[in-house]
Scaffold this active site. Structure first.
Site, PDB file in Angstrom:
ATOM      1  N   CYS A 153      -9.926   2.053  -4.929  1.00  0.00           N
ATOM      2  CA  CYS A 153      -8.673   1.273  -4.962  1.00  0.00           C
ATOM      3  C   CYS A 153      -7.440   2.170  -4.839  1.00  0.00           C
ATOM      4  O   CYS A 153      -6.552   1.906  -4.043  1.00  0.00           O
ATOM      5  CB  CYS A 153      -8.597   0.453  -6.237  1.00  0.00           C
ATOM      6  SG  CYS A 153      -9.935  -0.723  -6.424  1.00  0.00           S
ATOM      7  N   HIS A 154      -7.375   3.227  -5.643  1.00  0.00           N
ATOM      8  CA  HIS A 154      -6.202   4.096  -5.638  1.00  0.00           C
ATOM      9  C   HIS A 154      -6.546   5.576  -5.612  1.00  0.00           C
ATOM     10  O   HIS A 154      -5.685   6.416  -5.811  1.00  0.00           O
ATOM     11  CB  HIS A 154      -5.315   3.777  -6.851  1.00  0.00           C
ATOM     12  CG  HIS A 154      -4.809   2.376  -6.841  1.00  0.00           C
ATOM     13  ND1 HIS A 154      -5.414   1.378  -7.561  1.00  0.00           N
ATOM     14  CD2 HIS A 154      -3.792   1.801  -6.167  1.00  0.00           C
ATOM     15  CE1 HIS A 154      -4.773   0.240  -7.340  1.00  0.00           C
ATOM     16  NE2 HIS A 154      -3.801   0.464  -6.504  1.00  0.00           N
TER      17      HIS A 154
END
Length: 196
Positions: A153-154
């Site tokens: 995701c990040h």
């Protein structure tokens, strides 16, 4: 109206009988009401400890169990995984696990009760995503280590002890749940060793 004399004994009996019946009715209505405040069986079982059989867990394998609605990873770390954990401590944000998201009994270099068995809550400490276990492909993310956890995701990265690398969004190491070994092949997730 009748001119008959008032029977005080009968009046007293009827007053007491009515009060007793009313009290029993109020208690009968209060019991289910108060019982509704207790957690449901489903809620009790969601927070209950979970037994994990690791007798068939192969070296390098990860299995997932659910405890309190969260995924818990159980990983059998190989000797190579354990050796590679020592070579990148200078790249970690909290290499000695000073932040309190593990058991006191797990504040060692491996963050586990046994070096070869690792347990962690499989939720990234950044925004609550679930990182992926990269076995053999983690070297593309962090040089010098083949295995680890990567949050797509990040971009947060964690080593095989769940310790977070520097310069990623995740601020903390992965959480270690309370657990204990019941025997050589059974883990109880949700109860800490020596605490009943």
């Amino acid at each position: 109206m009748s001119n008959a004399p008032v029977d005080n004994g009968r009046r007293r009996f009827l007053t007491i009988a009515t009060s007793v019946v009313g009290g029993v009715g109020a208690a009968g209505a209060a019991v289910p009401f108060i019982a509704s405040w207790n957690p449901s069986e489903r809620a009790k079982s969601a927070g209950a400890p979970v037994e994990v059989d690791i007798s068939k867990l192969e070296p390098g394998q990860l299995i997932r169990v659910e405890w309190r609605g969260k995924p818990v990873w159980v990983v059998s770390r190989t000797p190579k995984m354990l050796e590679q954990m020592k070579g990148h401590e200078d790249q970690l944000r909290d290499p000695h696990s000073q932040e309190p998201q593990q058991l006191e009994s797990s504040t060692n270099d491996y963050r586990s009760l046994r070096p070869e068995i690792f347990l962690a809550v499989g939720i990234c400490t950044h925004l609550g995503c679930s990182p992926s276990f990269l076995q053999g492909g983690f070297g593309e993310k962090v040089e010098g280590t083949d295995d680890g956890f990567y949050c797509p995701c990040h971009g947060s990265k964690f080593d095989m002890a769940g310790r977070v690398f520097q310069s990623v969004p995740a601020p903390l190491n992965l959480e270690i749940p309370p657990y204990t070994f019941l025997d050589e092949t059974t883990i109880l997730v949700g109860e800490e060793q020596g605490v009943a």
